[in-house]
Design a protein around this motif. Structure first.
Motif, PDB file in Angstrom:
ATOM      1  N   HIS A   1      12.731 -12.314   4.172  1.00 63.37           N
ATOM      2  CA  HIS A   1      12.242 -12.307   2.793  1.00 63.37           C
ATOM      3  C   HIS A   1      10.753 -12.656   2.826  1.00 63.37           C
ATOM      4  N   VAL A   2       9.972 -12.061   1.943  1.00 71.04           N
ATOM      5  CA  VAL A   2       8.547 -12.358   1.896  1.00 71.04           C
ATOM      6  C   VAL A   2       8.115 -12.531   0.445  1.00 71.04           C
ATOM      7  N   ILE A   3       7.301 -13.558   0.203  1.00 73.19           N
ATOM      8  CA  ILE A   3       6.737 -13.805  -1.137  1.00 73.19           C
ATOM      9  C   ILE A   3       5.222 -13.685  -1.066  1.00 73.19           C
ATOM     10  N   ASP A   4       4.656 -12.947  -2.004  1.00 75.85           N
ATOM     11  CA  ASP A   4       3.202 -12.911  -2.190  1.00 75.85           C
ATOM     12  C   ASP A   4       2.941 -12.493  -3.620  1.00 75.85           C
ATOM     13  N   MET A   5       2.191 -13.284  -4.347  1.00 82.62           N
ATOM     14  CA  MET A   5       1.947 -13.002  -5.760  1.00 82.62           C
ATOM     15  C   MET A   5       0.784 -12.039  -5.968  1.00 82.62           C
ATOM     16  N   ASP A   6       0.015 -11.745  -4.915  1.00 77.68           N
ATOM     17  CA  ASP A   6      -1.210 -10.963  -5.058  1.00 77.68           C
ATOM     18  C   ASP A   6      -0.948  -9.461  -5.018  1.00 77.68           C
ATOM     19  N   THR A   7      -1.922  -8.722  -5.551  1.00 77.59           N
ATOM     20  CA  THR A   7      -1.946  -7.265  -5.414  1.00 77.59           C
ATOM     21  C   THR A   7      -3.027  -6.888  -4.407  1.00 77.59           C
ATOM     22  N   ILE A   8      -2.947  -5.695  -3.887  1.00 73.72           N
ATOM     23  CA  ILE A   8      -3.843  -5.246  -2.819  1.00 73.72           C
ATOM     24  C   ILE A   8      -5.217  -4.922  -3.392  1.00 73.72           C
TER      25      ILE A   8
END
Length: 449
Positions: free
Chosen positions: A79-86
């Motif tokens: 599972h991976v969490i990242d709130m940012d957009t590219i």
């Protein structure tokens, strides 16, 4: 018709490609080495299969490298969490992304890319903050790997995993592998919650960024960072273009960037860019691809060792690895000692020097700058009573009059207080106050009135 595949000089049919992909990995998983502990190492086929069932959670700025390494190391459930957009600025080092992905969720794009390249791996993306997930979410994982870009997020996941530990439930114990980079420097560490030194024990190694005097920002800025800080601290407060500053909103960052650019032009200062504005406001350290690759490899190497017992992982005699690539390639491992007075994993209150003549408001503000505290919006309790609560609103209004009172009028020398902060989960920090100036208490019931 599918074509045969060449591996190490041998032509293989496509159907056997997956079997050979892991042959070198299996040499490690199924053969003991010079540092293998025979009491825990299992070389059987079943053990190799069990590793594929391990549920791994990862998050943060090292995500591209970590995801790739985990998938190629035999981990199948991630599972991976990242709130940012590219952003375009990510493309020079975050190799899972392409120009066409700009504006899309980092977690979702990275998961799809790795799943496409490494067959059989399942990656579940979460486009949100780590703080948005509850304890039940984190209980499902065997390992947690973090490559977060802020000390606040590290402290939150650290305190959450410590709080999860139940001595009667072995499954509640989640090893934390943390990696971080700063230019050509980096570190990786393994934390066994409640057993070894945790991130809060090591907080003094993450001193807050030095503040720039307001007079410099207002009258004689000399660097592009000064212009950005002026826009961030002064111009925003004066003009209030939006109700509340959101560091992750491109529209808000763009407003600050334009203000800083105009300020820089006024003083003939060059170097203000959108990326620098974002970095200063969010306190982001510029990343270098090679450093990210080295630290991510170290983190995933530790995850592999924990999962297979093929070699001892960091966490015993040595639990902290530091890397420096400034002048050459240098690594150093050492043991960071667990602190008995750690407010997260310790078993005693931490001594805190304080001037009793400070108002409670001044004391709360000072907690943000103290290396041993670094709290943003603390609420404070003393034995048997609440001194100040940030929320809910009813309690904030009820306790607000205490902000103007002196600390020495609210508590006594040597008294213990409990401090909570919304960025650190449910952990209650315990501090024992030690007055640093002469103070005589009224002879009442042990407390000044």
């Amino acid at each position: 018709m599918s074509q045969p595949v060449m591996v190490s000089g041998t032509i293989l049919a496509p159907s056997s490609t997956m079997a050979t992909r892991w042959q070198y990995l299996d040499n490690v998983r199924r053969n003991s080495g010079p540092f293998t502990d025979p009491d825990v190492f299992d070389a059987s086929e079943a053990a190799a299969t069990n590793m594929e069932q391990i549920n791994v959670f990862g998050a943060g700025g090292l995500g591209c490298e970590i995801l790739k390494n985990l998938a190629l190391s035999g981990f199948k459930k991630i599972h991976v969490i990242d709130m940012d957009t590219i952003d375009v600025s990510n493309l020079n080092r975050q190799f899972l992304f392409r120009q066409s992905d700009v504006g899309e969720s980092k977690a979702e794009v990275a998961a799809k890319f790795v799943e496409k390249r490494v067959k059989g791996v399942s990656i579940t993306p979460h486009n949100c903050k780590i703080q948005d997930k509850d304890e039940d979410f984190y209980m499902q994982f065997t390992l947690v790997i973090c490559g977060l870009d802020s000390i606040e997020a590290r402290r939150w996941i650290n305190s959450t995993l410590v709080d999860l530990v139940d001595m009667n439930n072995p499954d509640s114990f989640k090893p934390l592998i943390d990696g971080g980079t700063e230019g050509f420097k980096g570190q990786s560490r393994v934390i066994y919650p409640t057993m070894t030194s945790c991130i809060e024990c090591q907080l003094d190694m993450h001193a807050p960024r030095a503040a720039v005097p307001l007079c410099t920002l207002a009258t004689i800025p000399r660097q592009p960072e000064h212009c950005i800080e002026w826009a961030h601290i002064m111009a925003w407060e004066q003009e209030k273009p939006f109700p509340k500053l959101d560091n992750d909103d491109p529209e808000h960052i763009t407003w600050l960037y334009k203000k800083a650019l105009a300020r820089a032009a006024e003083f003939n200062i060059t170097g203000v860019t959108y990326s620098l504005t974002q970095g200063v406001v969010k306190n982001i350290i510029p990343a270098i691809a090679s450093t990210n690759a080295i630290i991510a490899a170290s983190c995933c190497n530790e995850a592999f060792k924990i999962a297979t017992n093929a070699n001892p992982a960091l966490g015993g005699e040595e639990n902290y690895m530091m890397y420096s690539g400034n002048d050459s390639i240098y690594t150093y491992t050492f043991k960071h000692e667990k602190k008995d007075d750690c407010p997260v994993c310790g078993n005693m209150a931490k001594n805190l020097d304080v001037d009793p003549n400070l108002t409670l408001q001044e004391f709360i503000e000072s907690l943000a700058a103290r290396p041993e505290a670094q709290l943003k919006k603390p609420s404070i309790r003393a034995e048997g009573r609440t001194l100040y609560m940030q929320s809910p609103e009813s309690l904030r209004l009820q306790t607000a009059p205490n902000l103007e009172k002196k600390v020495g009028d609210l508590v006594g020398n040597g008294d213990e207080i409990g401090v909570t902060d919304p960025s650190l989960g449910r952990v209650d920090f315990k501090f024992r106050l030690k007055f640093t100036s002469e103070f005589v208490k009224a002879e009442t019931n042990g407390h000044a009135k």
